[in-house]
Design a protein around this motif. Structure first.
Motif, mmCIF file in Angstrom:
data_model
loop_
_atom_site.group_PDB
_atom_site.id
_atom_site.type_symbol
_atom_site.label_atom_id
_atom_site.label_comp_id
_atom_site.label_asym_id
_atom_site.label_seq_id
_atom_site.Cartn_x
_atom_site.Cartn_y
_atom_site.Cartn_z
ATOM 1 N N LYS A 1 -77.363 -71.854 -25.000
ATOM 2 C CA LYS A 1 -78.133 -70.903 -24.199
ATOM 3 C C LYS A 1 -78.985 -71.689 -23.214
ATOM 4 O O LYS A 1 -79.540 -72.735 -23.539
ATOM 5 C CB LYS A 1 -79.034 -70.051 -25.099
ATOM 6 N N TRP A 2 -79.071 -71.185 -21.977
ATOM 7 C CA TRP A 2 -79.884 -71.835 -20.962
ATOM 8 C C TRP A 2 -81.348 -71.621 -21.287
ATOM 9 O O TRP A 2 -81.778 -70.506 -21.571
ATOM 10 C CB TRP A 2 -79.565 -71.273 -19.577
ATOM 11 N N THR A 3 -82.107 -72.690 -21.233
ATOM 12 C CA THR A 3 -83.533 -72.625 -21.537
ATOM 13 C C THR A 3 -84.254 -73.782 -20.848
ATOM 14 O O THR A 3 -83.624 -74.663 -20.285
ATOM 15 C CB THR A 3 -83.766 -72.654 -23.070
ATOM 16 N N PHE A 4 -85.562 -73.769 -20.913
ATOM 17 C CA PHE A 4 -86.374 -74.834 -20.336
ATOM 18 C C PHE A 4 -86.781 -75.778 -21.452
ATOM 19 O O PHE A 4 -87.278 -75.356 -22.485
ATOM 20 C CB PHE A 4 -87.597 -74.244 -19.636
ATOM 21 N N MET A 5 -86.552 -77.066 -21.227
ATOM 22 C CA MET A 5 -86.815 -78.075 -22.246
ATOM 23 C C MET A 5 -87.643 -79.210 -21.655
ATOM 24 O O MET A 5 -87.788 -79.298 -20.433
ATOM 25 C CB MET A 5 -85.493 -78.612 -22.791
ATOM 26 N N THR A 6 -88.136 -80.072 -22.540
ATOM 27 C CA THR A 6 -88.896 -81.237 -22.096
ATOM 28 C C THR A 6 -88.202 -82.519 -22.539
ATOM 29 O O THR A 6 -87.432 -82.521 -23.500
ATOM 30 C CB THR A 6 -90.330 -81.240 -22.667
ATOM 31 N N LYS A 7 -88.510 -83.574 -21.798
ATOM 32 C CA LYS A 7 -87.955 -84.894 -22.115
ATOM 33 C C LYS A 7 -88.875 -85.954 -21.524
ATOM 34 O O LYS A 7 -89.408 -85.772 -20.432
ATOM 35 C CB LYS A 7 -86.561 -85.032 -21.515
ATOM 36 N N ALA A 8 -89.056 -87.029 -22.246
ATOM 37 C CA ALA A 8 -89.796 -88.164 -21.720
ATOM 38 C C ALA A 8 -88.837 -89.037 -20.903
ATOM 39 O O ALA A 8 -87.718 -89.320 -21.327
ATOM 40 C CB ALA A 8 -90.404 -88.984 -22.850
ATOM 41 N N CYS A 9 -89.276 -89.452 -19.741
ATOM 42 C CA CYS A 9 -88.434 -90.253 -18.846
ATOM 43 C C CYS A 9 -88.344 -91.695 -19.343
ATOM 44 O O CYS A 9 -89.355 -92.387 -19.467
ATOM 45 C CB CYS A 9 -89.005 -90.228 -17.440
ATOM 46 N N VAL A 10 -87.127 -92.133 -19.637
ATOM 47 C CA VAL A 10 -86.876 -93.523 -20.027
ATOM 48 C C VAL A 10 -85.784 -94.137 -19.146
ATOM 49 O O VAL A 10 -85.200 -95.159 -19.485
ATOM 50 C CB VAL A 10 -86.488 -93.632 -21.526
ATOM 51 N N ASN A 11 -85.504 -93.477 -18.034
ATOM 52 C CA ASN A 11 -84.514 -93.926 -17.051
ATOM 53 C C ASN A 11 -83.119 -94.094 -17.644
ATOM 54 O O ASN A 11 -82.377 -94.998 -17.255
ATOM 55 C CB ASN A 11 -84.965 -95.209 -16.360
ATOM 56 N N ASP A 12 -82.754 -93.222 -18.576
ATOM 57 C CA ASP A 12 -81.390 -93.226 -19.102
ATOM 58 C C ASP A 12 -80.512 -92.360 -18.205
ATOM 59 O O ASP A 12 -80.965 -91.833 -17.180
ATOM 60 C CB ASP A 12 -81.364 -92.764 -20.567
ATOM 61 N N TRP A 13 -79.252 -92.199 -18.558
ATOM 62 C CA TRP A 13 -78.320 -91.439 -17.718
ATOM 63 C C TRP A 13 -78.784 -89.991 -17.560
ATOM 64 O O TRP A 13 -78.609 -89.400 -16.491
ATOM 65 C CB TRP A 13 -76.898 -91.488 -18.282
ATOM 66 N N MET A 14 -79.383 -89.426 -18.599
ATOM 67 C CA MET A 14 -79.841 -88.038 -18.528
ATOM 68 C C MET A 14 -80.996 -87.888 -17.531
ATOM 69 O O MET A 14 -81.015 -86.944 -16.740
ATOM 70 C CB MET A 14 -80.267 -87.573 -19.922
ATOM 71 N N ASP A 15 -81.928 -88.824 -17.551
ATOM 72 C CA ASP A 15 -83.032 -88.790 -16.589
ATOM 73 C C ASP A 15 -82.512 -88.953 -15.166
ATOM 74 O O ASP A 15 -82.922 -88.222 -14.258
ATOM 75 C CB ASP A 15 -84.049 -89.897 -16.887
ATOM 76 N N MET A 16 -81.610 -89.887 -14.969
ATOM 77 C CA MET A 16 -81.056 -90.099 -13.630
ATOM 78 C C MET A 16 -80.323 -88.853 -13.131
ATOM 79 O O MET A 16 -80.413 -88.496 -11.964
ATOM 80 C CB MET A 16 -80.113 -91.305 -13.612
ATOM 81 N N TYR A 17 -79.613 -88.187 -14.039
ATOM 82 C CA TYR A 17 -78.905 -86.954 -13.671
ATOM 83 C C TYR A 17 -79.906 -85.880 -13.252
ATOM 84 O O TYR A 17 -79.754 -85.263 -12.199
ATOM 85 C CB TYR A 17 -78.054 -86.467 -14.842
ATOM 86 N N HIS A 18 -80.945 -85.639 -14.074
ATOM 87 C CA HIS A 18 -81.925 -84.598 -13.750
ATOM 88 C C HIS A 18 -82.667 -84.911 -12.451
ATOM 89 O O HIS A 18 -82.903 -84.009 -11.644
ATOM 90 C CB HIS A 18 -82.924 -84.410 -14.900
ATOM 91 N N ILE A 19 -82.995 -86.176 -12.250
ATOM 92 C CA ILE A 19 -83.684 -86.564 -11.023
ATOM 93 C C ILE A 19 -82.779 -86.334 -9.812
ATOM 94 O O ILE A 19 -83.201 -85.749 -8.814
ATOM 95 C CB ILE A 19 -84.152 -88.032 -11.105
ATOM 96 N N SER A 20 -81.533 -86.737 -9.899
ATOM 97 C CA SER A 20 -80.619 -86.577 -8.758
ATOM 98 C C SER A 20 -80.311 -85.108 -8.461
ATOM 99 O O SER A 20 -80.057 -84.751 -7.318
ATOM 100 C CB SER A 20 -79.322 -87.351 -8.988
ATOM 101 N N MET A 21 -80.352 -84.269 -9.484
ATOM 102 C CA MET A 21 -80.083 -82.835 -9.302
ATOM 103 C C MET A 21 -81.356 -82.042 -9.003
ATOM 104 O O MET A 21 -81.315 -80.822 -8.883
ATOM 105 C CB MET A 21 -79.415 -82.258 -10.557
ATOM 106 N N HIS A 22 -82.479 -82.731 -8.860
ATOM 107 C CA HIS A 22 -83.782 -82.100 -8.606
ATOM 108 C C HIS A 22 -84.100 -81.089 -9.704
ATOM 109 O O HIS A 22 -84.554 -79.983 -9.439
ATOM 110 C CB HIS A 22 -83.825 -81.446 -7.226
ATOM 111 N N ASN A 23 -83.843 -81.491 -10.929
ATOM 112 C CA ASN A 23 -84.052 -80.646 -12.099
ATOM 113 C C ASN A 23 -85.180 -81.215 -12.961
ATOM 114 O O ASN A 23 -85.094 -81.238 -14.180
ATOM 115 C CB ASN A 23 -82.744 -80.549 -12.907
ATOM 116 N N CYS A 24 -86.246 -81.697 -12.315
ATOM 117 C CA CYS A 24 -87.422 -82.226 -13.010
ATOM 118 C C CYS A 24 -88.643 -81.468 -12.501
ATOM 119 O O CYS A 24 -88.819 -81.324 -11.287
ATOM 120 C CB CYS A 24 -87.628 -83.708 -12.710
ATOM 121 N N TYR A 25 -89.467 -81.024 -13.420
ATOM 122 C CA TYR A 25 -90.641 -80.239 -13.063
ATOM 123 C C TYR A 25 -91.849 -80.724 -13.851
ATOM 124 O O TYR A 25 -91.723 -81.133 -15.004
ATOM 125 C CB TYR A 25 -90.393 -78.758 -13.351
ATOM 126 N N ARG A 26 -93.009 -80.632 -13.227
ATOM 127 C CA ARG A 26 -94.252 -81.049 -13.889
ATOM 128 C C ARG A 26 -94.647 -80.090 -15.010
ATOM 129 O O ARG A 26 -95.174 -80.517 -16.017
ATOM 130 C CB ARG A 26 -95.389 -81.112 -12.874
#
Length: 80
Positions: free
Chosen positions: A21-46
């Motif tokens: 199910k689509w939902t809003f989640m949190t993650k700590a940035c450790v510059n892994d592939w998932m962080d790079m993906y979210h950053i490149s897709m502009h899917n990071c929010y404060r």
């Protein structure tokens, strides 16, 4: 200007949970592939509210309908 989290900064993103199910989640940035993906897709929010507002705006533009109503109509999104 898009938000880019700093090292170990917690950010919100839109993703699928264990029940697919689509939902809003949190993650700590450790510059892994998932962080790079979210950053490149502009899917990071404060904040969660910032993420919700952006998704509703995007849905409104795509569907030419009220984004909030589209989100509620297309599934059980009770996570927020």
């Amino acid at each position: 200007m898009y938000f880019r989290p700093k090292w170990e900064e917690v950010y919100w993103y839109l993703g699928q949970n264990e029940e697919d199910k689509w939902t809003f989640m949190t993650k700590a940035c450790v510059n892994d592939w998932m962080d790079m993906y979210h950053i490149s897709m502009h899917n990071c929010y404060r904040t969660k509210d910032e993420a919700i507002d952006d998704v509703y705006e995007m849905l409104s533009k795509i569907t030419q309908d009220d984004g909030y109503m589209v989100w509620q109509r297309d599934g059980d999104h009770t996570a927020f």
